[in-house]
Motif scaffolding. Structure first.
Motif, PDB file in Angstrom:
ATOM      1  N   ILE A 164      -1.178   6.323  -0.903  1.00 11.86           N
ATOM      2  CA  ILE A 164      -0.016   5.822  -0.181  1.00 11.86           C
ATOM      3  C   ILE A 164       1.123   5.460  -1.133  1.00 11.86           C
ATOM      4  O   ILE A 164       0.894   5.061  -2.281  1.00 11.86           O
ATOM      5  N   THR A 165       2.332   5.659  -0.660  1.00 11.04           N
ATOM      6  CA  THR A 165       3.525   5.160  -1.333  1.00 11.04           C
ATOM      7  C   THR A 165       4.161   4.137  -0.411  1.00 11.04           C
ATOM      8  O   THR A 165       4.556   4.480   0.713  1.00 11.04           O
ATOM      9  N   GLY A 166       4.221   2.890  -0.855  1.00 13.86           N
ATOM     10  CA  GLY A 166       4.790   1.877   0.011  1.00 13.86           C
ATOM     11  C   GLY A 166       4.287   0.489  -0.326  1.00 13.86           C
ATOM     12  O   GLY A 166       3.732   0.237  -1.404  1.00 13.86           O
ATOM     13  N   GLU A 167       4.484  -0.405   0.634  1.00 12.85           N
ATOM     14  CA  GLU A 167       4.159  -1.822   0.457  1.00 12.85           C
ATOM     15  C   GLU A 167       3.513  -2.349   1.726  1.00 12.85           C
ATOM     16  O   GLU A 167       3.945  -2.026   2.839  1.00 12.85           O
ATOM     17  N   ILE A 168       2.456  -3.149   1.576  1.00 15.38           N
ATOM     18  CA  ILE A 168       1.796  -3.788   2.713  1.00 15.38           C
ATOM     19  C   ILE A 168       1.651  -5.272   2.395  1.00 15.38           C
ATOM     20  O   ILE A 168       1.091  -5.647   1.359  1.00 15.38           O
ATOM     21  N   ILE A 169       2.148  -6.107   3.295  1.00 14.74           N
ATOM     22  CA  ILE A 169       2.161  -7.559   3.120  1.00 14.74           C
ATOM     23  C   ILE A 169       1.354  -8.208   4.238  1.00 14.74           C
ATOM     24  O   ILE A 169       1.520  -7.869   5.415  1.00 14.74           O
ATOM     25  N   VAL A 170       0.484  -9.147   3.887  1.00 11.04           N
ATOM     26  CA  VAL A 170      -0.256  -9.942   4.865  1.00 11.04           C
ATOM     27  C   VAL A 170       0.319 -11.353   4.820  1.00 11.04           C
ATOM     28  O   VAL A 170       0.165 -12.053   3.813  1.00 11.04           O
ATOM     29  N   ASP A 171       0.989 -11.769   5.881  1.00 13.80           N
ATOM     30  CA  ASP A 171       1.776 -13.002   5.887  1.00 13.80           C
ATOM     31  C   ASP A 171       2.723 -12.975   4.678  1.00 13.80           C
ATOM     32  O   ASP A 171       3.620 -12.152   4.648  1.00 13.80           O
TER      33      ASP A 171
END
Length: 278
Positions: A164-171
């Motif tokens: 994946i290319t990107g960003e994932i944020i949890v809270d």
């Protein structure tokens, strides 16, 4: 009401049940019968609306899952027989029409993260017995910003089968932030049984069902990423998951979005799900 979602009855059904045969992924038109039954039982809901709940100064509605506040003249239980995708379609319709007071039970057909999440027996007869006579134990309802409810699990990945290319944020915590070739293939998220609502983990391989036997052996020998493998050190919990990237694939209970997305958010709905589970 028993919804047979492209599947036969798993056993003898009670004589007083309303049985409806619908598609493997029931459509809005097929679920109008459920809409009508819910409206006939509770034509007017006098409890606070979603807008009124959102405007409350406290966050009590995002704490421990609670029983529905509606006082109904008679309870309504819908039994979904089918896949996690079928269950997601039913939950989505209930959420959009805002009759979350309806009790929901599930008899899984085939592999089912929802079965594991809710502790439903693998034996179809035992699952049906629980669905018909078990007790309601509320859980958070997780949805995305496209208005789709998550029954068992959701996936955020690259549109093409690649890292994946990107960003994932949890809270407020970063689950992953990377360009191509950095090792992460996306994330899988699962609804929790309690607050805050979502548990998510970074994927170290393609987000397909994990191979077994010779498939797993070959992946290890050839040093290829094992499909479905998650990073146990990356697990985060929260009320919301946000992701952004140039070409994201988003799947809810195995059903993919029709086109690549640049951003998506999953979060806890303001009303809880009235689930029948052990």
């Amino acid at each position: 009401m028993i919804l047979l979602c492209g599947s036969p009855a798993p056993g003898a059904l009670p004589d007083d049940a309303q049985v409806e045969k619908v598609g493997a992924i029931p459509t809005r038109g097929e679920l109008r019968v459920l809409d009508a039954l819910a409206e006939s039982i509770l034509p007017v809901d006098s409890t606070p609306s979603l807008d009124e709940i959102a405007a409350q100064p406290d966050v009590e509605h995002l704490g421990t899952p609670a029983f529905a506040p509606q006082e109904v003249p008679e309870p309504l239980r819908v039994v979904v027989v089918g896949s996690d995708g079928a269950l997601s379609a039913v939950l989505t319709r209930m959420m959009r029409a805002d009759y979350m007071w309806v009790e929901v039970s599930f008899v899984p057909v085939g592999p089912s993260p929802a079965r594991q999440n809710w502790g439903i027996p693998e034996d179809p007869q035992a699952a049906l017995e629980l669905a018909l006579r078990g007790q309601v134990r509320p859980v958070p309802l997780i949805r995305n910003d496209a208005g789709l409810a998550v029954a068992g699990s959701a996936v955020i990945a690259q549109w093409e089968r690649a890292e994946i290319t990107g960003e994932i944020i949890v809270d407020n915590e970063v689950l992953l932030r990377q360009g191509p070739g950095k090792g992460a293939w996306g994330a899988r998220l699962v609804p929790m049984l309690d607050a805050p609502g979502i548990v998510a983990a970074r994927a170290l391989g393609p987000l397909d069902p994990a191979p077994r036997g010779i498939g797993r052996f070959l992946a290890q020998v050839l040093r290829r990423p094992i499909p479905g493998r998650l990073d146990p050190q990356s697990v985060l919990t929260g009320r919301a998951v946000q992701a952004g990237g140039p070409q994201l694939r988003v799947l809810v209970d195995g059903v993919s979005a029709k086109r690549p997305l640049k951003r998506v958010t999953f979060y806890r709905h303001l009303r809880d799900l009235q689930v029948v589970r052990p």
